[in-house]
Design a protein around this motif. Structure first.
Motif, PDB file in Angstrom:
ATOM      1  N   ILE A  73       0.868  -1.181   0.000  1.00  0.00           N
ATOM      2  CA  ILE A  73       0.000   0.000   0.000  1.00  0.00           C
ATOM      3  C   ILE A  73       0.901   1.227   0.000  1.00  0.00           C
ATOM      4  O   ILE A  73       1.720   1.402   0.905  1.00  0.00           O
ATOM      5  N   ILE A  74       0.760   2.061  -1.020  1.00  0.00           N
ATOM      6  CA  ILE A  74       1.632   3.232  -1.183  1.00  0.00           C
ATOM      7  C   ILE A  74       0.897   4.492  -0.741  1.00  0.00           C
ATOM      8  O   ILE A  74      -0.268   4.695  -1.082  1.00  0.00           O
ATOM      9  N   SER A  75       1.590   5.323   0.008  1.00  0.00           N
ATOM     10  CA  SER A  75       0.997   6.556   0.534  1.00  0.00           C
ATOM     11  C   SER A  75       0.612   7.506  -0.596  1.00  0.00           C
ATOM     12  O   SER A  75       1.317   7.643  -1.600  1.00  0.00           O
ATOM     13  N   SER A  76      -0.509   8.161  -0.418  1.00  0.00           N
ATOM     14  CA  SER A  76      -0.979   9.148  -1.391  1.00  0.00           C
ATOM     15  C   SER A  76      -0.596  10.567  -0.988  1.00  0.00           C
ATOM     16  O   SER A  76      -1.030  11.531  -1.615  1.00  0.00           O
ATOM     17  N   ALA A  77       0.241  10.674   0.036  1.00  0.00           N
ATOM     18  CA  ALA A  77       0.637  11.994   0.545  1.00  0.00           C
ATOM     19  C   ALA A  77       1.307  12.841  -0.539  1.00  0.00           C
ATOM     20  O   ALA A  77       1.174  14.077  -0.545  1.00  0.00           O
ATOM     21  N   ASP A  78       2.027  12.199  -1.449  1.00  0.00           N
ATOM     22  CA  ASP A  78       2.702  12.926  -2.533  1.00  0.00           C
ATOM     23  C   ASP A  78       1.879  12.935  -3.821  1.00  0.00           C
ATOM     24  O   ASP A  78       2.393  13.220  -4.903  1.00  0.00           O
ATOM     25  N   GLY A  79       0.588  12.560  -3.702  1.00  0.00           N
ATOM     26  CA  GLY A  79      -0.294  12.618  -4.862  1.00  0.00           C
ATOM     27  C   GLY A  79      -0.433  11.323  -5.623  1.00  0.00           C
ATOM     28  O   GLY A  79      -1.104  11.292  -6.665  1.00  0.00           O
ATOM     29  N   TYR A  80       0.156  10.230  -5.111  1.00  0.00           N
ATOM     30  CA  TYR A  80       0.050   8.948  -5.820  1.00  0.00           C
ATOM     31  C   TYR A  80      -1.365   8.402  -5.696  1.00  0.00           C
ATOM     32  O   TYR A  80      -1.915   8.289  -4.596  1.00  0.00           O
ATOM     33  N   TYR A  91      -0.887  -0.492  -4.671  1.00  0.00           N
ATOM     34  CA  TYR A  91      -1.881   0.520  -5.038  1.00  0.00           C
ATOM     35  C   TYR A  91      -1.941   1.585  -3.953  1.00  0.00           C
ATOM     36  O   TYR A  91      -1.440   1.400  -2.834  1.00  0.00           O
ATOM     37  N   SER A  92      -2.542   2.704  -4.308  1.00  0.00           N
ATOM     38  CA  SER A  92      -2.581   3.852  -3.415  1.00  0.00           C
ATOM     39  C   SER A  92      -3.431   3.587  -2.177  1.00  0.00           C
ATOM     40  O   SER A  92      -4.448   2.886  -2.250  1.00  0.00           O
ATOM     41  N   ASP A  93      -3.014   4.159  -1.067  1.00  0.00           N
ATOM     42  CA  ASP A  93      -3.791   4.005   0.168  1.00  0.00           C
ATOM     43  C   ASP A  93      -5.124   4.751   0.106  1.00  0.00           C
ATOM     44  O   ASP A  93      -5.956   4.639   1.012  1.00  0.00           O
ATOM     45  N   MET A  94      -5.336   5.506  -0.974  1.00  0.00           N
ATOM     46  CA  MET A  94      -6.628   6.167  -1.165  1.00  0.00           C
ATOM     47  C   MET A  94      -7.761   5.151  -1.256  1.00  0.00           C
ATOM     48  O   MET A  94      -8.915   5.461  -0.962  1.00  0.00           O
ATOM     49  N   TYR A  95      -7.406   3.914  -1.645  1.00  0.00           N
ATOM     50  CA  TYR A  95      -8.419   2.894  -1.882  1.00  0.00           C
ATOM     51  C   TYR A  95      -8.321   1.734  -0.888  1.00  0.00           C
ATOM     52  O   TYR A  95      -8.971   0.705  -1.071  1.00  0.00           O
ATOM     53  N   ALA A 122      -8.716  -0.476 -13.112  1.00  0.00           N
ATOM     54  CA  ALA A 122      -9.141  -1.008 -11.821  1.00  0.00           C
ATOM     55  C   ALA A 122     -10.391  -0.287 -11.342  1.00  0.00           C
ATOM     56  O   ALA A 122     -10.525   0.930 -11.499  1.00  0.00           O
ATOM     57  N   ILE A 123     -11.304  -1.069 -10.763  1.00  0.00           N
ATOM     58  CA  ILE A 123     -12.455  -0.509 -10.065  1.00  0.00           C
ATOM     59  C   ILE A 123     -12.042  -0.319  -8.610  1.00  0.00           C
ATOM     60  O   ILE A 123     -11.591  -1.265  -7.959  1.00  0.00           O
ATOM     61  N   VAL A 124     -12.179   0.891  -8.112  1.00  0.00           N
ATOM     62  CA  VAL A 124     -11.760   1.202  -6.744  1.00  0.00           C
ATOM     63  C   VAL A 124     -12.807   2.108  -6.099  1.00  0.00           C
ATOM     64  O   VAL A 124     -13.674   2.661  -6.775  1.00  0.00           O
ATOM     65  N   ASN A 125     -12.714   2.253  -4.778  1.00  0.00           N
ATOM     66  CA  ASN A 125     -13.558   3.242  -4.102  1.00  0.00           C
ATOM     67  C   ASN A 125     -12.698   4.108  -3.199  1.00  0.00           C
ATOM     68  O   ASN A 125     -11.762   3.630  -2.553  1.00  0.00           O
ATOM     69  N   ASN A 126     -13.010   5.395  -3.161  1.00  0.00           N
ATOM     70  CA  ASN A 126     -12.166   6.361  -2.451  1.00  0.00           C
ATOM     71  C   ASN A 126     -12.541   6.470  -0.976  1.00  0.00           C
ATOM     72  O   ASN A 126     -13.349   5.696  -0.457  1.00  0.00           O
ATOM     73  N   LYS A 127     -11.962   7.448  -0.310  1.00  0.00           N
ATOM     74  CA  LYS A 127     -12.184   7.619   1.125  1.00  0.00           C
ATOM     75  C   LYS A 127     -13.639   7.957   1.441  1.00  0.00           C
ATOM     76  O   LYS A 127     -14.102   7.751   2.563  1.00  0.00           O
ATOM     77  N   ASN A 128     -14.356   8.482   0.467  1.00  0.00           N
ATOM     78  CA  ASN A 128     -15.778   8.792   0.644  1.00  0.00           C
ATOM     79  C   ASN A 128     -16.673   7.607   0.302  1.00  0.00           C
ATOM     80  O   ASN A 128     -17.899   7.744   0.249  1.00  0.00           O
ATOM     81  N   LYS A 129     -16.029   6.441   0.050  1.00  0.00           N
ATOM     82  CA  LYS A 129     -16.721   5.200  -0.303  1.00  0.00           C
ATOM     83  C   LYS A 129     -17.532   5.336  -1.596  1.00  0.00           C
ATOM     84  O   LYS A 129     -18.538   4.670  -1.784  1.00  0.00           O
ATOM     85  N   LYS A 130     -17.068   6.193  -2.494  1.00  0.00           N
ATOM     86  CA  LYS A 130     -17.653   6.314  -3.816  1.00  0.00           C
ATOM     87  C   LYS A 130     -16.772   5.563  -4.803  1.00  0.00           C
ATOM     88  O   LYS A 130     -15.537   5.624  -4.723  1.00  0.00           O
ATOM     89  N   TYR A 131     -17.402   4.877  -5.756  1.00  0.00           N
ATOM     90  CA  TYR A 131     -16.666   4.023  -6.687  1.00  0.00           C
ATOM     91  C   TYR A 131     -16.322   4.744  -7.985  1.00  0.00           C
ATOM     92  O   TYR A 131     -17.079   5.590  -8.463  1.00  0.00           O
TER      93      TYR A 131
END
Length: 337
Positions: free
Chosen positions: A127-134, A148-152, A173-182
């Protein structure tokens, strides 16, 4: 001491008597099942359709609807290409050649307990940090997920966070973000048009015949579902009552429902097989002469497919009547003389 010896002897006699009675009862059950099924030609097994009356099961012939086996069994299944049943709690299997196998005749299998260390994650996925925009994901040369990004990242089970698929030699890839939106992203994390994290859920329709577009089931804000292609084309806008994929598919057919209506959706041809109706539609079942791949829509041509209709018949507290209907609407209700 004499009392103890007498009690021990009496116990042995009781156990031996019970064992003999149990063997006798089992043999009687076997004889009854054998008698019922030995009269049926093996080439007719595929024509047998189970039915339930007052919570007892029997078989009728699919063409004549005449009762072949009266309703006295605890449960009976379709032939595909074996069939199972229960009679007085004794399980049995009917093979394609008509041979009967009884569960009570089979040696008990030894079971072993394995201790699993749940603290260890055997996966090498990072799990890669999204702190730098990844916001993307990485694959190895075989298309396996590396990171994959920790955003998901929401769950320890990675398959719940990210679903990979390939379209025209590119990976998505199908993913969902921190707001649980896909949404749907490419490897760099760029979102596809029409899939920019506005859906409550997205599922890949792996059964679709149309591979040039790639289709998804998407859930809108009103909880209804639609079909949407990777090219941002929509079908059945808010017309699907549930997600056909998670509802379970048989040869690409899915029985879906909500509180008001039920139907059978064809995930292969992208159309209703049975349009939404108020009449209850149960699970999907099939009969076939050969072993088929339930996940392969092309195998549907080799099968006879049915759905169940069941209701409480009022005779007893747990008394039900069940019959089957094929996907052309023909009901298989036994002719009671």
């Amino acid at each position: 001491m004499k009392k103890i010896i007498k009690l021990f002897v009496a116990t042995l006699i009781t156990i031996n008597s019970y064992s003999q009675n149990s063997k006798k009862e089992f043999q009687e059950i076997k004889n009854q099942i054998t008698k019922d099924f030995s009269t049926i030609k093996s080439n007719l097994f595929v024509e047998l359709i189970p039915f339930e009356i007052k919570s007892k099961w029997g078989y009728l012939h699919s063409k004549t609807k005449e009762i072949i086996i009266p309703p006295k069994y605890d449960r009976l299944n379709f032939f595909n290409p074996t069939m199972e049943g229960y009679y007085k709690d004794e399980g049995f299997t009917v093979k394609k050649n008509g041979i009967l196998i009884f569960n009570g005749d089979q040696p008990e299998k030894e079971s072993y307990l394995m201790e699993v260390d749940e603290s260890e994650d055997n996966s090498n996925i990072k799990i890669i940090s999204s702190a730098d925009g990844y916001k993307g994901f990485k694959l190895d040369e075989n298309g396996n997920l590396l990171s994959y990004s920790d955003m998901y990242y929401h769950y320890e089970e990675h398959a719940w966070n990210i679903t990979l698929f390939k379209f025209k030699e590119k990976h998505y890839a199908i993913v969902n973000n921190k707001n649980k939106k896909y949404g749907i992203i490419d490897e760099s994390g760029n979102t596809l048009k029409g899939f920019n994290f506005k859906h409550k859920e997205i599922s890949l329709n792996k059964y679709a015949k149309d591979k040039e577009k790639v289709w998804f089931f998407v859930q809108e804000s009103n909880d209804m579902w639609s079909l949407k292609s990777i090219k941002n084309k929509t079908k059945f806008k808010n017309k699907l009552m549930a997600n056909p994929i998670t509802s379970g598919c048989l040869f690409g057919f899915s029985s879906i429902k909500n509180k008001e209506k039920q139907g059978v959706f064809d995930c292969y041809n992208l159309k209703w097989k049975i349009k939404p109706q108020k009449e209850k539609i149960g699970g999907l079942y099939h009969s076939s002469d050969t072993k088929l791949d339930k996940n392969n829509p092309l195998d549907r041509a080799k099968a006879k497919i049915y759905y169940s209709f069941s209701y409480k018949d009022g005779f007893k507290e747990y008394s039900y009547t069940t019959y089957y209907v094929d996907l052309n609407g023909r009901k298989f209700v036994p002719k009671i003389k």
